[in-house]
Write an enzyme that holds these catalytic residues in place. Sequence first.
Site, PDB file in Angstrom:
ATOM      1  N   HIS A   1      -6.196  -1.537   3.823  1.00  0.00           N
ATOM      2  CA  HIS A   1      -6.681  -0.664   4.894  1.00  0.00           C
ATOM      3  C   HIS A   1      -7.611   0.438   4.391  1.00  0.00           C
ATOM      4  O   HIS A   1      -8.409   0.962   5.154  1.00  0.00           O
ATOM      5  CB  HIS A   1      -5.495  -0.027   5.633  1.00  0.00           C
ATOM      6  CG  HIS A   1      -4.810  -0.970   6.547  1.00  0.00           C
ATOM      7  ND1 HIS A   1      -3.815  -1.813   6.119  1.00  0.00           N
ATOM      8  CD2 HIS A   1      -4.979  -1.235   7.873  1.00  0.00           C
ATOM      9  CE1 HIS A   1      -3.400  -2.550   7.140  1.00  0.00           C
ATOM     10  NE2 HIS A   1      -4.091  -2.223   8.211  1.00  0.00           N
ATOM     11  N   GLY A   2      -7.507   0.790   3.130  1.00  0.00           N
ATOM     12  CA  GLY A   2      -8.400   1.819   2.634  1.00  0.00           C
ATOM     13  C   GLY A   2      -8.012   2.270   1.246  1.00  0.00           C
ATOM     14  O   GLY A   2      -6.866   2.095   0.815  1.00  0.00           O
TER      15      GLY A   2
END
Lengths: 467, 336
Positions: free
Chosen positions: A320-321
């Site tokens: 996700h990041g």
Amino acid sequence: MIFSSLNFLFFFIALVGALWLLPKRAHSWVLLLFSYGFYAVWDIRFVLLLMFVSLVGYSCALVIERQHQQNHQPKTTWLWLGIVSMLMVLAYFKYANFFIDNASALLGINAEHLNIVLPVGLSFFTFQVISYLVDVWRGDIRACTSKKEFFLYVAFFPQLVAGPIVRAKDFLPQLQQHVGVNWDYIYLGAQVFALGFIQKVFIADRLAMFCDPVFSQPALYGAMTLWLGLLAYAVQIFCDFSGYSHMAIGIALILGFKLPENFRMPYLATSIADFWRRWHISLSSWLRDYLYIPLGGSRVAPTMIYVNLMITMLLGGLWHGASWNFVLWGAMHGVALCAHRVWKQMGGELPHLLGWGLTFLFVLLTWVPFRCADFGQSMVYFSGLLSVDGAGDGITWMMPQVMGLLLLVMVAHLVMAFKSHRIGDWHVALPVLEKDKILHTVVWFWLVMALLVWSPINSSPFIYFQF
Amino acid sequence: MRWKIAALLLFSVLCWELMIRLFVLSPAQEIFEPRLGYVHAPHANILRTYEGYARFKLDEFGLNNDKAPIPLPAKRVFVVGDSFVEAYQVMREENVVHRLGDAWQDSWLFNAGSSGAAPDQSWTAYDMLKSSVRSTHVLLCVNASDLYELLSAREKRDAQGELTALTRPVDKPGYFTGIKLWLYGHSALVTHLKWKYEHDIRTWLLGSDERKEARKKHELTGARLQKAIERWRFVLAMFQQQNVKLTVLMMPELEYLPHKTVRQKVRQGRSVLMDEARAAGTPVLDSNPILAADFERTGMPSIGFSNTHYGKGHINAYGHQVLAHWLDSQRAVIVR
């Protein structure tokens, strides 16, 4: 160019018009051209990256296919070459500065950040290529021999920037039997799109007006506001992402393609394992099929099962990041999945309502590190929620529109929960209108008016674009 | 069938018009005024629900006042400024001007606030209404950005180069503006959609005005700063020539911080406007320290609303109450 913008409306009208006018044999070219055009609007430089990723996936798969034909079981060299290329692209664009930060902190040096812009949708289309390569290597599908079709599979614009992550075996056959633009698909697609549009513009964007300030300065607000902010964010991220997925599915339907569904009422889950069967299904099933199972899945020693679960969820979080917050989020879910497995193996059973309550509360709390800017801010938020050390004594802000929307969403969930045995399926969730022209026109008119009057002025970008 | 659909759509439009009138806002009922442009019509009904909540009827000048008392008290305070004074976000009895009017029984406070009014437009409003209000005192309410706003006025100078007037370019009502005005005056739906989307559509068609907005945030220097100061002095001088006692009130600009702390924003415009007013012999009241101290004491924000965003936008009902309480203590300065 987000789906809820005027620019997109003009873009889409031009595309549908072109498909309508041109013969079916030209459709793939038209879709490819428009898909690249759509991506170029974000940043024209990354069109080359999209081409590179597609070319690597296409070429590696062809070699693997040839080895299949020659030896039955191909060597893993070309599979790994393809996968490592995708991971290298991801590592450079998404994680390079994260590595630099952490290495600097460990070594006590002050290294400068690289000037890197994250290409939108990178995590989605690289994962699509990896799944395609693995499927070809496993012999589940044949390699695509048409460059045009494969490039369109990677770049198909409805799902290009934020999913759903589409498997080649689901998409490529549709290209060969493309139904074209027809009224039945337009009719259904427009309704699914409208459902997504309402989720995004009417609910998610309105909630964002409250969540953004609360999460940007959690220390400013009181505990009640922080709890409301957390609840609002849980609904915001669901409506934002599920709304995007519905819009993507609707657009694809109008164009004559079926995309997989991505959500099945996740907040009605009665266990954390159930939650992951309902939330971001295309990612969770991707992680299961291409990470958890290849690691050994549940067919290894009990200890290794938990290790595999943790690895899968940690990497799922990191997907996700590039931030420790996402790692923390993944770790929390990993631990919960392990605990759930242990509990199940001990024969533990919870009443549905209690299971739902615990699952919902846990998922709610995990949104704190997911949404907060950094680890420190997450801790501030948690302290405020629990009113620890004088935290949570700030401004009490209970936005009436937020409370109204949350009530509306809760009622909608309850109706779905009791009304349908196929919970969360958009075919059921959406009251498909009879083809009564008068009723149809009036309902659409009221819908458009409601959106014009009540939607916030500016639509925020979709949350999952950043991933 | 076509007629049925048309009739149903027409009925739907009427339903929306009714719903907006009942729950969102009343038609703006704007009229064209040659010196000020579009202003609210006399006796217009106001309903606003998108920042706070307010419902009231305007006076015969299209301003936020009750009927004037008869006879007029000896002390008549003309309170003028922008939307902070106009106070369309709170019920009339909650706004600072009305509260002061209640507290100062021997005085009449006239609210001449108008959304977006810069100091030169406040002067124009005063000039237009002076014969009707016959004020003895003026409370001119300004904020930091007014220094920059003064630069967008047009100026007239005499042969010696002395500034003689500041005016604003106003749209001349042509044929299409007539239709537009009629729609705004009669339809809450059109008014609502105009307010909501006009700026966005204009930006979409003509491009963003970010540069103009960014300029406002920069400090003025050199000739532009001198020009803004000259214009501010001119406005002060125009009021001072009117045989009224002028007081300048600086409106609040605060940023709320964690643990009941607050930062008072000190923009260039704020200090320049205050210094110049003081230099011109005009008493200046600064509301920033008062509202900041109140927040640090009570933790209750004076700016922003539960249905928008605390810390942003206009003064809320509580802020009006705090401000009124403090201004009441400054009565000797304002009604000197």
